[in-house]
Design an enzyme around this catalytic site. Structure first.
Site, PDB file in Angstrom:
ATOM      1  N   GLY A   1       1.353  -1.189   0.140  1.00  0.00           N
ATOM      2  CA  GLY A   1      -0.034   0.506   0.292  1.00  0.00           C
ATOM      3  C   GLY A   1       0.352   1.068   0.317  1.00  0.00           C
ATOM      4  O   GLY A   1       2.235   1.877   0.207  1.00  0.00           O
TER       5      GLY A   1
ATOM      6  N   LYS B   1       5.897   0.123   7.912  1.00  0.00           N
ATOM      7  CA  LYS B   1       6.004   1.447   7.047  1.00  0.00           C
ATOM      8  C   LYS B   1       6.754   2.524   7.456  1.00  0.00           C
ATOM      9  O   LYS B   1       7.380   3.148   8.124  1.00  0.00           O
ATOM     10  CB  LYS B   1       4.460   2.005   7.836  1.00  0.00           C
ATOM     11  CG  LYS B   1       4.001   3.402   6.813  1.00  0.00           C
ATOM     12  CD  LYS B   1       2.418   4.469   7.864  1.00  0.00           C
ATOM     13  CE  LYS B   1       2.338   5.776   6.669  1.00  0.00           C
ATOM     14  NZ  LYS B   1       1.069   6.470   7.875  1.00  0.00           N
TER      15      LYS B   1
ATOM     16  N   ASP C   1      -6.764  11.370   9.429  1.00  0.00           N
ATOM     17  CA  ASP C   1      -7.095  11.355   8.374  1.00  0.00           C
ATOM     18  C   ASP C   1      -7.404  10.352   7.510  1.00  0.00           C
ATOM     19  O   ASP C   1      -7.111   9.673   7.365  1.00  0.00           O
ATOM     20  CB  ASP C   1      -5.358  11.010   6.749  1.00  0.00           C
ATOM     21  CG  ASP C   1      -5.365  10.836   5.698  1.00  0.00           C
ATOM     22  OD1 ASP C   1      -6.413  11.131   5.876  1.00  0.00           O
ATOM     23  OD2 ASP C   1      -4.295  10.454   5.113  1.00  0.00           O
TER      24      ASP C   1
ATOM     25  N   GLY D   1       3.100   7.920   3.577  1.00  0.00           N
ATOM     26  CA  GLY D   1       4.729   6.893   2.940  1.00  0.00           C
ATOM     27  C   GLY D   1       4.055   5.291   2.685  1.00  0.00           C
ATOM     28  O   GLY D   1       2.581   5.282   2.066  1.00  0.00           O
ATOM     29  N   THR D   2       5.507   4.641   2.561  1.00  0.00           N
ATOM     30  CA  THR D   2       5.370   3.252   1.698  1.00  0.00           C
ATOM     31  C   THR D   2       4.794   2.138   2.460  1.00  0.00           C
ATOM     32  O   THR D   2       5.727   2.160   3.924  1.00  0.00           O
ATOM     33  CB  THR D   2       5.737   2.697   0.680  1.00  0.00           C
ATOM     34  OG1 THR D   2       6.451   4.202  -0.404  1.00  0.00           O
ATOM     35  CG2 THR D   2       5.539   1.459  -0.010  1.00  0.00           C
ATOM     36  N   VAL D   3       4.163   1.616   1.826  1.00  0.00           N
ATOM     37  CA  VAL D   3       3.262  -0.081   3.110  1.00  0.00           C
ATOM     38  C   VAL D   3       4.095  -1.092   3.000  1.00  0.00           C
ATOM     39  O   VAL D   3       3.831  -1.576   1.833  1.00  0.00           O
ATOM     40  CB  VAL D   3       2.196  -0.287   3.616  1.00  0.00           C
ATOM     41  CG1 VAL D   3       2.205  -1.674   4.599  1.00  0.00           C
ATOM     42  CG2 VAL D   3       1.951   0.843   4.968  1.00  0.00           C
TER      43      VAL D   3
ATOM     44  N   GLY E   1       0.711   5.171   1.361  1.00  0.00           N
ATOM     45  CA  GLY E   1      -0.587   6.202   1.880  1.00  0.00           C
ATOM     46  C   GLY E   1       0.097   7.521   1.995  1.00  0.00           C
ATOM     47  O   GLY E   1       0.856   8.159   0.981  1.00  0.00           O
ATOM     48  N   GLY E   2      -0.373   8.570   2.093  1.00  0.00           N
ATOM     49  CA  GLY E   2       0.219   9.485   2.303  1.00  0.00           C
ATOM     50  C   GLY E   2       1.110  10.036   2.937  1.00  0.00           C
ATOM     51  O   GLY E   2       2.346  11.378   2.938  1.00  0.00           O
TER      52      GLY E   2
END
Length: 730
Positions: free
Chosen positions: A416, A436, A532, A421-423, A418-419
């Site tokens: 995934g 994350k 968020d 970072g990257t998961v 995210g606003g």
């Protein structure tokens, strides 16, 4: 002045060079006609060809364009020296049935006579072809010794039976010609005149054509496009009537004039051809006509690191120092191990010494950098807390552990974006986790990061993704969460269109998410504002239980009101309008965003529709307008509209409307929202609750109903009479 002019004229005349003929023709001879190159032994005009047999004329065609002709009227399209062939113009003979006069119009003046010449029709590349649905044509062939009579019949009953590209007798047939053919003429059988098929096949055709350049087309049958059309045929040519062995004995008449030429016996009959040797190109019939090919112009001749050197008729590849040509392939180079072994032995010792020093320094620098980041992010405070509290379920992971868990952040492990970072999905100690990797960290929060991790790690709610630990040895800290397998609520709603999601499940997911946010607002110490809230930050576990995640935008509620002001962040379509104006994040900002999530559950429509008119792009705007105009049903998901639960749906819609109130202070709290959703679910689960709700909707939605829920937590566990009694008393 006169002397100056004379001097200038003398200089100009001295620099003027006579015209030089092409390297493929004799000096002073025309080297092309109509764009067709004319190589020697062919030539235009007297004394420009090897003999009269190869003398060509440059005549005008029917299109008033010039083209080379041989033997008087045969038009040449091109000439190949290496193959000993020429491509010539081949007219199409035809007969067409005239339905008005009931006569046959034809043009069968096709006759080529190559006898007593060095030319013959190529028996491999040419075919005799007949086209038509009622056509029989004969071909008369001679090779100086024998005469042959052949024919080809083509028929069909309707255009439907025709197949493009097929010349097997239906609409088109073809036959071969014998080797050595030098005379051909053909004619049509009058009994096959097209009178039976003229309504769809007006004409029949016969032709000698180059097979490679011809493909049958159904339009040839149904139209007259082949009438007066020219095709192409291939003829072979050779020098003289003797083979190379005999021809070489007569030096004066031997045609292979170039020093670098070779003689080849003709494959189509008596005579021979001349070609340039391998490594040379040009005209072998002229002295000096075969010129050396620069093979090194092709960069791929020698494999790197070899270097190409051109030689007369050949080339060679040389290798640089330390390399040598391979014995089995001189184009390739291989290491000269014998030479390099001694050099390498001396270098290895120095390399190991230098490498050891470098690694030691790098490890020391890396260790300092890790320690610097660890200290900046409050790692020592967090570590002391973990050591002092043995039951503290939080782990500080090393950078190496994280890299091994994610296979060095392999893109295949991304689950995934995210606003913030990257998961990544990873495995540590046989446990599947979600890592994350944040993009940035607020410089003002670096020192407080460890303290905040202490607080966030103590959040323990069944509907909130558990924070397992973090990594502080990097510039931007990485967070480690429990892994939630069934993806996001957004995927469940939007990417699985067509899958069934009952109203009961939607209400359950909404209530679970609301309880998680209410826990953050009212039970966490200090309270936490998510910042968020959106469907992509609500995950679903193996039982599709909702789990609120992604606290990248979260803030701990400060004691100083001035600290409430923060940089606007969040996601378009979910952002609280008041937060966008004031940059002040409150618990009511999460309420607004949750209201948008409720709309997604009710409608299964995107929060922002970029293809819609500007005033309808926002789902919240469309919803509020639909509520105002009492057209909510137009916006609802069809699946829940079919259920007999419109009163329940209207109650949820009213709750969403309250959450989307432009005045933040007039919105309900997340605790009130969670309690209202719990009450709505109980109404949905109890049939009498639905009936009661229909009787007094205003009571259930209003403040009075809210007080009942707060004051009597077991309200819905009472029997119907008791509940109605309490409501009436209030």
């Amino acid at each position: 002045m006169v002397l100056v002019i004379q001097l200038l004229l003398l200089i100009c005349l001295s620099k003027t060079k006579p015209a030089v003929s092409s390297a493929n023709t004799l000096p002073g001879c025309q080297d092309s006609c109509g764009g067709v190159p004319i190589p020697y032994p062919f030539g235009i005009g007297r004394n420009c060809s090897m003999s009269e047999d190869f003398e060509l004329s440059c005549n005008a065609t029917n299109n008033n364009e010039f083209a080379p002709h041989m033997l008087g009227n045969i038009m040449i399209l091109n000439i190949s020296l290496s193959l000993g062939q020429a491509r010539i113009n081949s007219p199409v003979s035809y007969q067409c049935y005239n339905k008005t006069t009931k006569q046959v119009d034809n043009n069968t003046n096709w006759k080529f006579n190559l006898q007593d010449s060095p030319y013959r029709f190529d028996h491999k590349k040419n075919k005799f072809v007949v086209i038509g649905c009622d056509t029989l044509a004969y071909v008369n062939i001679s090779d100086n010794k024998n005469f042959y009579l052949g024919g080809c019949v083509s028929g069909c009953y309707s255009p439907k039976s025709l197949i493009d590209g097929s010349c097997s007798g239906i609409g088109c047939c073809q036959t071969s010609i014998p080797k050595g053919t030098n005379q051909i003429d053909f004619w049509f059988d009058d009994n096959f005149n097209g009178s039976e098929v003229y309504n769809f096949s007006p004409c029949g055709y016969a032709m000698l054509i180059e097979e490679k350049g011809f493909t049958f087309n159904k339009d040839y049958i149904t139209t007259d496009k082949l009438v007066d059309k020219n095709m192409s045929a291939v003829i072979d040519w050779a020098i003289g009537n003797t083979m190379c062995g005999i021809a070489r004995t007569d030096k004066t008449s031997f045609a292979c004039r170039s020093d670098n030429s070779i003689c080849l016996n003709s494959s189509s009959g008596p005579g021979y051809l001349c070609n340039c040797k391998k490594g040379y190109q040009g005209n072998p019939y002229l002295e000096g006509g075969c010129r050396d090919i620069d093979e090194c112009a092709n960069q791929s001749q020698c494999f790197k690191p070899g270097k190409c050197h051109n030689l007369p008729g050949s080339y060679k590849c040389t290798c640089p120092f330390g390399w040598r040509n391979r014995s089995d392939n001189l184009r390739e180079c291989e290491l000269n191990l014998a030479l390099l072994l001694g050099i390498c032995a001396g270098i290895v010792g120095l390399s190991f010494l230098g490498l050891g020093t470098y690694v030691m320094l790098e490890r020391r620098n890396l260790s300092k950098v890790k320690e610097k980041y660890f200290q900046q992010h409050g790692g020592w405070v967090l570590l002391e807390k973990i050591k002092s509290n043995q039951g503290f379920g939080f782990t500080i992971f090393t950078r190496q552990q994280i890299e091994e868990a994610t296979k060095n952040f392999d893109s295949a492990n991304i689950i995934g974006f995210g606003g913030h970072g990257t998961v990544y999905k990873g495995i540590i100690r046989d446990q599947i986790i979600a890592i994350k990797k944040c993009k940035i960290v607020d410089e003002s929060k670096k020192k407080e990061f460890g303290k905040e991790m202490l607080i966030l790690s103590q959040i323990n709610h069944k509907n909130i993704v558990k924070l397992l630990g973090c990594c502080l040895e990097v510039e931007v800290p990485m967070l480690v969460y429990e892994f939630i397998p069934n993806g996001t609520l957004s995927d469940y709603i939007h990417k699985k269109q067509g899958s069934s999601i009952s109203l009961a499940n939607r209400l359950r997911i909404a209530q679970e998410s609301a309880e998680a946010l209410a826990y953050l607002h009212f039970s966490a110490s200090p309270p936490i504002f998510h910042g968020d809230v959106k469907s992509t930050n609500i995950l679903l576990d193996q039982n599709y239980t909702s789990k609120v995640s992604d606290f990248g935008a979260s803030i701990l509620v400060p004691t100083d009101e001035a600290q409430f002001v923060t940089l606007v962040q969040g996601t378009r379509g979910y952002l609280d309008p008041k937060y966008m104006q004031s940059c002040q994040l409150t618990n009511k900002s999460d309420v607004y965003s949750f209201g948008v999530v409720l709309l997604e559950l009710l409608t299964r429509k995107p929060v922002i529709d970029v293809h819609a008119p500007e005033e309808e792009r926002s789902l919240s705007c469309r919803f509020l307008l639909a509520m105002k105009e009492k057209k909510l049903q137009d916006l609802l998901d069809d699946e829940i509209k079919l259920e007999d639960d419109m009163e329940v749906i209207m109650t949820v819609a009213e709750l969403a409307k309250e959450c989307l109130n432009m005045k933040g202070e007039e919105r309900p709290t997340m605790k009130e929202v969670a309690e209202e959703l719990d009450r709505i679910r109980k109404i949905k689960q109890n049939p009498w609750g639905q009936e009661y709700h229909s009787k007094d909707k205003e009571l259930l939605l209003g403040e009075v109903s809210h007080n009942i829920v707060i004051g009597h937590t077991d309200y819905f566990s009472m029997d119907k009479e008791a509940a109605e009694s309490i409501a009436a008393g209030r």
